[in-house]
Scaffold this motif. Structure first.
Motif, PDB file in Angstrom:
ATOM      1  N   ASP A 151      48.319  41.580  41.634  1.00 43.11           N
ATOM      2  CA  ASP A 151      47.092  40.796  41.825  1.00 43.11           C
ATOM      3  C   ASP A 151      45.858  41.492  40.957  1.00 43.11           C
ATOM      4  OD1 ASP A 151      48.323  38.529  42.989  1.00 43.11           O
ATOM      5  OD2 ASP A 151      47.906  39.531  44.933  1.00 43.11           O
ATOM      6  N   GLN A 152      45.836  42.728  41.332  1.00 45.39           N
ATOM      7  CA  GLN A 152      44.707  43.622  40.673  1.00 45.39           C
ATOM      8  C   GLN A 152      44.934  43.593  39.131  1.00 45.39           C
ATOM      9  OE1 GLN A 152      45.656  45.763  43.834  1.00 45.39           O
ATOM     10  NE2 GLN A 152      45.053  43.797  44.694  1.00 45.39           N
ATOM     11  N   CYS A 153      46.189  43.515  38.961  1.00 42.19           N
ATOM     12  CA  CYS A 153      46.457  43.658  37.376  1.00 42.19           C
ATOM     13  C   CYS A 153      45.952  42.193  36.575  1.00 42.19           C
ATOM     14  CB  CYS A 153      47.760  43.728  36.925  1.00 42.19           C
ATOM     15  SG  CYS A 153      48.638  45.105  37.859  1.00 42.19           S
ATOM     16  N   MET A 154      45.766  41.345  37.426  1.00 40.88           N
ATOM     17  CA  MET A 154      45.738  39.830  36.650  1.00 40.88           C
ATOM     18  C   MET A 154      44.200  39.623  36.090  1.00 40.88           C
ATOM     19  SD  MET A 154      48.696  38.836  36.965  1.00 40.88           S
ATOM     20  CE  MET A 154      48.361  36.873  36.024  1.00 40.88           C
ATOM     21  N   LEU A 155      43.282  40.244  36.626  1.00 39.37           N
ATOM     22  CA  LEU A 155      41.828  40.027  36.205  1.00 39.37           C
ATOM     23  C   LEU A 155      41.813  40.458  34.714  1.00 39.37           C
ATOM     24  CD1 LEU A 155      38.503  40.036  37.778  1.00 39.37           C
ATOM     25  CD2 LEU A 155      38.973  41.488  35.802  1.00 39.37           C
ATOM     26  N   CYS A 156      42.051  41.789  34.249  1.00 40.29           N
ATOM     27  CA  CYS A 156      42.137  42.468  33.057  1.00 40.29           C
ATOM     28  C   CYS A 156      42.934  41.855  32.188  1.00 40.29           C
ATOM     29  CB  CYS A 156      42.159  43.785  33.215  1.00 40.29           C
ATOM     30  SG  CYS A 156      40.715  44.692  33.795  1.00 40.29           S
ATOM     31  N   CYS A 311      31.988  46.804  41.363  1.00 43.72           N
ATOM     32  CA  CYS A 311      32.478  46.563  40.180  1.00 43.72           C
ATOM     33  C   CYS A 311      32.815  45.155  40.041  1.00 43.72           C
ATOM     34  CB  CYS A 311      33.643  47.294  39.774  1.00 43.72           C
ATOM     35  SG  CYS A 311      34.102  46.980  38.110  1.00 43.72           S
ATOM     36  N   LEU A 312      32.166  44.602  39.014  1.00 40.83           N
ATOM     37  CA  LEU A 312      32.514  43.042  38.337  1.00 40.83           C
ATOM     38  C   LEU A 312      34.053  42.805  38.462  1.00 40.83           C
ATOM     39  CD1 LEU A 312      31.433  40.415  37.309  1.00 40.83           C
ATOM     40  CD2 LEU A 312      31.867  41.227  34.945  1.00 40.83           C
ATOM     41  N   ASP A 313      34.869  44.027  37.859  1.00 42.10           N
ATOM     42  CA  ASP A 313      36.463  43.837  37.627  1.00 42.10           C
ATOM     43  C   ASP A 313      37.045  43.978  38.961  1.00 42.10           C
ATOM     44  OD1 ASP A 313      35.777  43.054  35.201  1.00 42.10           O
ATOM     45  OD2 ASP A 313      36.238  45.079  34.314  1.00 42.10           O
ATOM     46  N   MET A 315      39.179  43.016  41.820  1.00 41.38           N
ATOM     47  CA  MET A 315      39.991  41.957  42.460  1.00 41.38           C
ATOM     48  C   MET A 315      39.969  42.080  44.030  1.00 41.38           C
ATOM     49  SD  MET A 315      40.802  39.375  40.405  1.00 41.38           S
ATOM     50  CE  MET A 315      42.276  38.764  40.821  1.00 41.38           C
ATOM     51  N   PRO A 316      40.303  40.958  44.692  1.00 40.16           N
ATOM     52  CA  PRO A 316      40.661  41.112  46.022  1.00 40.16           C
ATOM     53  C   PRO A 316      41.750  42.125  46.210  1.00 40.16           C
ATOM     54  CG  PRO A 316      40.194  39.088  45.762  1.00 40.16           C
ATOM     55  CD  PRO A 316      40.237  39.750  44.291  1.00 40.16           C
ATOM     56  N   GLY A 317      41.759  43.081  47.294  1.00 39.80           N
ATOM     57  CA  GLY A 317      42.818  44.051  47.246  1.00 39.80           C
ATOM     58  C   GLY A 317      42.424  45.566  46.453  1.00 39.80           C
ATOM     59  N   GLY A 318      41.407  45.491  45.656  1.00 41.27           N
ATOM     60  CA  GLY A 318      40.913  46.517  44.691  1.00 41.27           C
ATOM     61  C   GLY A 318      40.145  47.625  45.543  1.00 41.27           C
ATOM     62  N   GLY A 319      39.840  48.477  44.747  1.00 39.48           N
ATOM     63  CA  GLY A 319      39.076  49.747  45.486  1.00 39.48           C
ATOM     64  C   GLY A 319      37.699  49.859  44.599  1.00 39.48           C
ATOM     65  N   GLY A 320      37.336  49.054  43.949  1.00 41.04           N
ATOM     66  CA  GLY A 320      36.014  49.278  43.167  1.00 41.04           C
ATOM     67  C   GLY A 320      34.870  49.007  43.862  1.00 41.04           C
ATOM     68  N   ASN A 429      27.572  38.465  38.305  1.00 39.93           N
ATOM     69  CA  ASN A 429      27.992  38.537  39.722  1.00 39.93           C
ATOM     70  C   ASN A 429      29.063  37.815  40.325  1.00 39.93           C
ATOM     71  OD1 ASN A 429      25.746  40.598  40.911  1.00 39.93           O
ATOM     72  ND2 ASN A 429      24.508  39.107  39.745  1.00 39.93           N
ATOM     73  N   GLY A 430      30.227  38.360  39.987  1.00 39.12           N
ATOM     74  CA  GLY A 430      31.551  37.730  40.281  1.00 39.12           C
ATOM     75  C   GLY A 430      32.404  37.273  38.961  1.00 39.12           C
ATOM     76  N   PHE A 431      33.641  37.359  38.830  1.00 39.38           N
ATOM     77  CA  PHE A 431      34.247  37.095  37.463  1.00 39.38           C
ATOM     78  C   PHE A 431      34.850  35.823  37.751  1.00 39.38           C
ATOM     79  CE2 PHE A 431      37.922  37.224  34.619  1.00 39.38           C
ATOM     80  CZ  PHE A 431      37.191  37.623  33.541  1.00 39.38           C
TER      81      PHE A 431
END
Length: 548
Positions: A151-156, A311-313, A315-320, A429-431
């Motif tokens: 899931d975290q890969c899908m944004l980029c 961070c803008l990038d 995703m849910p589950g991320g650590g940014g 503010n949000g992708f």
């Protein structure tokens, strides 16, 4: 023309063959009868048909149980000692053709679930990315212990932002460098994908597996104890930093940051650092940073407060994301020191010094509209400590309740402008796929520290924890579901402060053995709800005997 063997001669030949064959069959039957008599001498003799049927059923179940035992879901011990079972055990098999309990042939025998998804081969995607021959972008956060999933890969890696996922991953797994290893592990299309008949086509297994595996316990209106705060804080060393965003154009960060030599700036550079206030102020000026700090502190203008960076990038589950204590000088004070604003100001742009080995200088494109000026600070300490290079030493711009890309590192000044800029686009503010779809990460409600299938003990409480945030909006409600999103248990937060994260805890007790999927979503003050496609999900496996 007649085909060979279809005429009179053919019929005669067939009759001769049949006669010979019949003779052999008779002889064969006689031999078989003797063999069966010998074999039957050692078999169970049944006195009636009912007893015989029970015996046959017992034999069938014994064979089935052997298959179930062979294909029992895998239990792994991760490098940190955590035990996981990624595939649910079907304690109550409910399909008509599976008259057994405790078996698991559907998930593992038929679906082959233990051998599918990223974690079938990669215990931890964080380590996989860190161990690549070509360095990958740093997207993990050890302090938050977020588990990287597809899931975290899908944004980029989406159609409109970066290297498209399908094209890239098929090339990585089937390309020259990795295809032999992938195939040796049994890798194939089903390893990563789910093939459907419902019009959804080819899906990523990791994104839909909880909808297809049996044995997941569906708990309606899940109950538990909920608490939250906005004061859970990280130190500067614990603050996430995506140095990769900056290191390509700023060699100082690449060389001296935490992912490099991790060295402080030379004191001479810090002492001589200058800040420029230019543009539409009545008295533009340049001053040394150390003098501005001393003056602001003497006047009581310097501010110390808790504030988040997101961070803008992420995703849910991320650590940014991090919540830290900042100390900084308000932009409004810097403007007043310059005699105040002139007429016509539409916003401020933030300039930075970027260190290139070729001596070239680039400038920031970030900025803020006047309505955000109250949230802008020139930060020189985090957690009471002077900034590290990765944190932006010797100072960074900080915009509260804003995408972290506005937090410009190594800030050298502010330019007040009357340019007609799209300030909202400058500070996203949000992708939302560049206005082409729903928000992927707003609001973002993430559960931390739960690897897929983490084993917990039945009957004992477990506390899930995580964060909720929506960049410039306050999160006013957090909801939990354990029945696939059919029912949700809501907890109202009241009016929270969007300048800090919401740190939540949810304590729940599994009453029966089985696998449970926790889903989390949030609602903002404007009514935004986490989009269904981006709800964070984690699975735990409850066992009465955790040593099994």
């Amino acid at each position: 023309m007649r085909k060979p063997g279809r005429g009179v001669k053919g019929k005669l030949a067939l009759a001769a063959v049949t006669l010979a064959t019949g003779t052999m069959i008779v002889a064969g039957c006689a031999q078989q009868d003797v063999a069966e008599q010998d074999a039957s001498a050692g078999e169970t003799q049944y006195s009636n048909t009912y007893e015989e049927a029970e015996g046959l059923l017992a034999e069938i179940n014994e064979r089935q149980n052997k298959i179930n035992e062979e294909y029992a879901p895998e239990v792994r011990t991760l490098a940190d000692g955590t035990k996981v079972q990624r595939t649910p055990t079907e304690y109550q098999g409910y399909h008509w053709n599976r008259p057994y309990t405790g078996g698991n042939s559907y998930n593992t025998y038929w679906l082959d679930a233990d051998n599918r998804g990223c974690n079938a081969c990669h215990e931890d995607l964080k380590d996989t990315l860190a161990g690549m021959e070509y360095s990958h972008l740093t997207i993990s956060n050890p302090v938050l212990n977020n588990w990287i999933t597809v899931d975290q890969c899908m944004l980029c890696h989406s159609d409109d932002d970066g290297y498209e996922m399908g094209t890239l991953m098929h090339a990585v797994h089937y390309g020259e460098r990795n295809n032999e290893n992938f195939e040796q592990r049994g890798g194939e299309c089903q390893s990563c994908h789910n093939m459907t008949e419902n019009g959804e086509g080819v899906e990523l297994w990791d994104q839909v597996k909880y909808d297809h595996m049996d044995g997941i316990v569906k708990e309606e209106n899940v109950q538990g104890e909920f608490t939250f705060d906005q004061t859970t804080v990280n130190s500067m060393d614990e603050m996430f930093t995506y140095d990769w965003i900056h290191s390509d154009y700023d060699h100082l960060i690449a060389i001296m940051g935490k992912n490099g030599a991790d060295l402080p700036l030379p004191q001479e550079m810090v002492d001589n650092w200058e800040i420029n206030i230019t543009g539409l102020v009545n008295q533009p000026y340049t001053a040394k940073l150390k003098d501005l700090i001393a003056e602001a502190e003497a006047e009581g203008a310097s501010v110390t407060k808790l504030s988040k960076i997101h961070c803008l990038d992420n995703m849910p589950g991320g650590g940014g994301i991090s919540n830290v204590e900042i100390t900084g000088i308000p932009l409004n004070w810097l403007i007043e020191r310059g005699g105040g604003l002139k007429e016509g100001v539409t916003g401020v742009t933030i300039d930075r010094r970027e260190f290139h080995t070729n001596g070239e200088q680039d400038h920031s494109t970030r900025g803020a509209a006047p309505e955000k000026f109250d949230d802008v600070y020139l930060v020189y300490k985090i957690g009471g400590e002077p900034l590290s290079v990765s944190a932006g030493a010797p100072c960074l711009n900080w915009i509260e309740a804003n995408d972290a890309q506005g937090n410009v590192k190594q800030c050298v000044g502010y330019h007040l402008t009357d340019e007609d800029k799209d300030w909202a686009a400058i500070s996203e503010n949000g992708f939302d796929s560049y206005d082409e779809g729903p928000y992927m990460n707003k609001p973002n409600v993430t559960t931390l520290g739960v690897p897929d299938g983490m084993i917990v003990e039945t009957g004992k409480p477990i506390t899930f924890e995580g964060y909720a945030d929506a960049f410039d909006e306050a999160v006013t409600k957090i909801e939990f579901s354990m029945d696939g999103g059919k029912t949700w248990t809501a907890f109202d937060l009241g009016q929270t402060d969007p300048r800090q994260w919401v740190w939540w805890n949810f304590t729940w007790t599994p009453e029966t053995d089985g696998s449970y999927v926790l889903m989390t979503r949030g609602t903002t003050e404007s009514g935004l709800v986490t989009d269904e496609g981006y709800i964070h999900k984690v699975m735990v496996t409850a066992k009465s005997n955790v040593e099994e």
